[in-house]
Design an enzyme around this catalytic site. Sequence first.
Site, PDB file in Angstrom:
ATOM      1  CB  ALA A  66      -5.777   7.576   3.507  1.00 14.65           C
ATOM      2  N   GLY A 111      -1.473   8.598   0.841  1.00 14.41           N
ATOM      3  CA  GLY A 111      -1.449   9.798   1.686  1.00 14.41           C
ATOM      4  C   GLY A 111      -0.083  10.031   2.325  1.00 14.41           C
ATOM      5  CD  GLU A 114      -2.254  12.281  -1.655  1.00 15.54           C
ATOM      6  OE1 GLU A 114      -2.756  11.443  -0.870  1.00 15.54           O
ATOM      7  OE2 GLU A 114      -2.924  13.000  -2.399  1.00 15.54           O
ATOM      8  CD  GLU A 134      -3.401   7.383  -3.536  1.00 18.86           C
ATOM      9  OE1 GLU A 134      -2.612   7.037  -4.434  1.00 18.86           O
ATOM     10  OE2 GLU A 134      -3.109   8.196  -2.648  1.00 18.86           O
TER      11      GLU A 134
HETATM   12  N1  COA Z   1      -4.574   1.440   5.735  1.00 15.95           N
HETATM   13  C1  COA Z   1      -4.909   0.624   6.741  1.00 15.95           C
HETATM   14  N2  COA Z   1      -4.124  -0.375   7.174  1.00 15.95           N
HETATM   15  C2  COA Z   1      -2.941  -0.534   6.573  1.00 15.95           C
HETATM   16  C3  COA Z   1      -2.522   0.271   5.511  1.00 15.95           C
HETATM   17  C4  COA Z   1      -3.389   1.305   5.100  1.00 15.95           C
HETATM   18  N3  COA Z   1      -3.066   2.154   4.133  1.00 15.95           N
HETATM   19  N4  COA Z   1      -1.308  -0.146   5.118  1.00 15.95           N
HETATM   20  C5  COA Z   1      -0.973  -1.195   5.896  1.00 15.95           C
HETATM   21  N5  COA Z   1      -1.960  -1.421   6.778  1.00 15.95           N
HETATM   22  C6  COA Z   1      -2.008  -2.463   7.819  1.00 15.95           C
HETATM   23  C7  COA Z   1      -2.292  -3.834   7.248  1.00 15.95           C
HETATM   24  O1  COA Z   1      -3.674  -4.013   7.060  1.00 15.95           O
HETATM   25  C8  COA Z   1      -1.742  -4.711   8.344  1.00 15.95           C
HETATM   26  O2  COA Z   1      -2.643  -4.738   9.408  1.00 15.95           O
HETATM   27  P1  COA Z   1      -3.026  -6.142  10.124  1.00 15.95           P
HETATM   28  O3  COA Z   1      -1.711  -6.661  10.645  1.00 15.95           O
HETATM   29  O4  COA Z   1      -3.983  -5.735  11.206  1.00 15.95           O
HETATM   30  O5  COA Z   1      -3.592  -6.995   9.059  1.00 15.95           O
HETATM   31  C9  COA Z   1      -0.512  -3.952   8.795  1.00 15.95           C
HETATM   32  O6  COA Z   1      -0.727  -2.597   8.408  1.00 15.95           O
HETATM   33  C10 COA Z   1       0.778  -4.420   8.158  1.00 15.95           C
HETATM   34  O7  COA Z   1       0.617  -4.373   6.761  1.00 15.95           O
HETATM   35  P2  COA Z   1       0.893  -5.633   5.781  1.00 15.95           P
HETATM   36  O8  COA Z   1       0.104  -5.430   4.543  1.00 15.95           O
HETATM   37  O9  COA Z   1       0.687  -6.919   6.518  1.00 15.95           O
HETATM   38  O10 COA Z   1       2.471  -5.442   5.513  1.00 15.95           O
HETATM   39  P3  COA Z   1       3.282  -5.935   4.229  1.00 15.95           P
HETATM   40  O11 COA Z   1       4.711  -5.740   4.581  1.00 15.95           O
HETATM   41  O12 COA Z   1       2.837  -7.287   3.814  1.00 15.95           O
HETATM   42  O13 COA Z   1       2.872  -4.909   3.054  1.00 15.95           O
HETATM   43  C11 COA Z   1       2.411  -2.731   2.104  1.00 15.95           C
HETATM   44  C12 COA Z   1       3.208  -3.561   3.135  1.00 15.95           C
HETATM   45  C13 COA Z   1       2.696  -1.266   2.356  1.00 15.95           C
HETATM   46  C14 COA Z   1       2.883  -3.106   0.679  1.00 15.95           C
HETATM   47  C15 COA Z   1       0.896  -3.039   2.248  1.00 15.95           C
HETATM   48  O14 COA Z   1       0.543  -2.896   3.614  1.00 15.95           O
HETATM   49  C16 COA Z   1       0.010  -2.130   1.434  1.00 15.95           C
HETATM   50  O15 COA Z   1      -0.102  -2.288   0.244  1.00 15.95           O
HETATM   51  N6  COA Z   1      -0.651  -1.158   2.113  1.00 15.95           N
HETATM   52  C17 COA Z   1      -1.611  -0.285   1.481  1.00 15.95           C
HETATM   53  C18 COA Z   1      -0.943   0.776   0.646  1.00 15.95           C
HETATM   54  C19 COA Z   1      -1.978   1.669  -0.028  1.00 15.95           C
HETATM   55  O16 COA Z   1      -2.737   1.246  -0.875  1.00 15.95           O
HETATM   56  N7  COA Z   1      -1.990   2.953   0.383  1.00 15.95           N
HETATM   57  C20 COA Z   1      -2.910   3.922  -0.171  1.00 15.95           C
HETATM   58  C21 COA Z   1      -4.120   4.020   0.666  1.00 15.95           C
HETATM   59  S1  COA Z   1      -5.283   5.228   0.076  1.00 15.95           S
END
Ligand code: COA
Length: 259
Positions: A66, A111, A114, A134
């Site tokens: 999400a 999400g 999910e 989460e």
């Molecule tokens: N919600 C909003 N934005 C998200 C996102 C999310 N769930 N997951 C990634 N993004 C965005 C990042 O903020 C970033 O945006 P920006 O370039 O404007 O800063 C872009 O997507 C790229 O992500 P980034 O974190 O730079 O890539 P990465 O390769 O370093 O890491 C992940 C990848 C998936 C490990 C990391 O993005 C992450 O942990 N995301 C969240 C996962 C999460 O907690 N999901 C559950 C949400 S309820």
Amino acid sequence: MELKNIKIEQKEGILVVTLNRPEKLNALNFETLNELHACVKKIYDEPTIHGAIITGAGDKAFVAGADISEIAKLNEINGRKSAETGQEIFQMLENSPKLVIAAVNGYALGGGCELSMACHIRVASENAKFGQPEINLGILPGYGGTQRMTWLVGKGKAMELMLTGDMIDAREAERIGLVNYVVSAEELLPKCFEILKKVADKPAISVGLIIDCVNSAYNKGENGFQTEANAFANCISTDDFHEGTQAFLEKRKPIFHGK
Ligand code: COA
């Protein structure tokens, strides 16, 4: 409905739904969730669609969860509502009478994991990663993940994945029963098409009722055996039942019409 965050394409009776915010790793914001709802309705309503694939744009992510920038602004009241809305949409997807496969091409987190679990089958590319992180945000899976993860991988593994927030790779996801197949990135969509085409040739009423009966096994308020017996009786009143049995007796291939 105009789709801004999702691309759809219909090929050979299969709707390919691509979540398309690659710069945000296809994070599921509320607008995208609404658009997904419209796509699920289309799968139900459009008679030329026999099944669907849900995937993510780019080679990095299926859906990274999400959208945390929106989640961060929720309060207790609209937080509950947002979980209920997500649950309803994912339930509608899960109950689709037409087969829906998640083609998981990278991160399927929160999400995203999910969403993949609400699909009937998951096929993953070798670089796919699954997780419910989460807990690291001080929340928990709110779009049905606590339930579907437990159904798919059992209580112990579900507890571990949701309590640690750890990610697992595609091979581990296959080992614990979260995904049906792991294939190369090039083979991902072809493998999904292969399964969907096989099922598209089957009698559509049986397909929908099998999905319904399997889902009933996870509905505590329902007697799944009775659901199965009723579904069996329904099939017997179809033209396709007549065609399937006659074709067998006449030693020919059946041609089903979904009636
Ligand atoms: N919600 C909003 N934005 C998200 C996102 C999310 N769930 N997951 C990634 N993004 C965005 C990042 O903020 C970033 O945006 P920006 O370039 O404007 O800063 C872009 O997507 C790229 O992500 P980034 O974190 O730079 O890539 P990465 O390769 O370093 O890491 C992940 C990848 C998936 C490990 C990391 O993005 C992450 O942990 N995301 C969240 C996962 C999460 O907690 N999901 C559950 C949400 S309820």
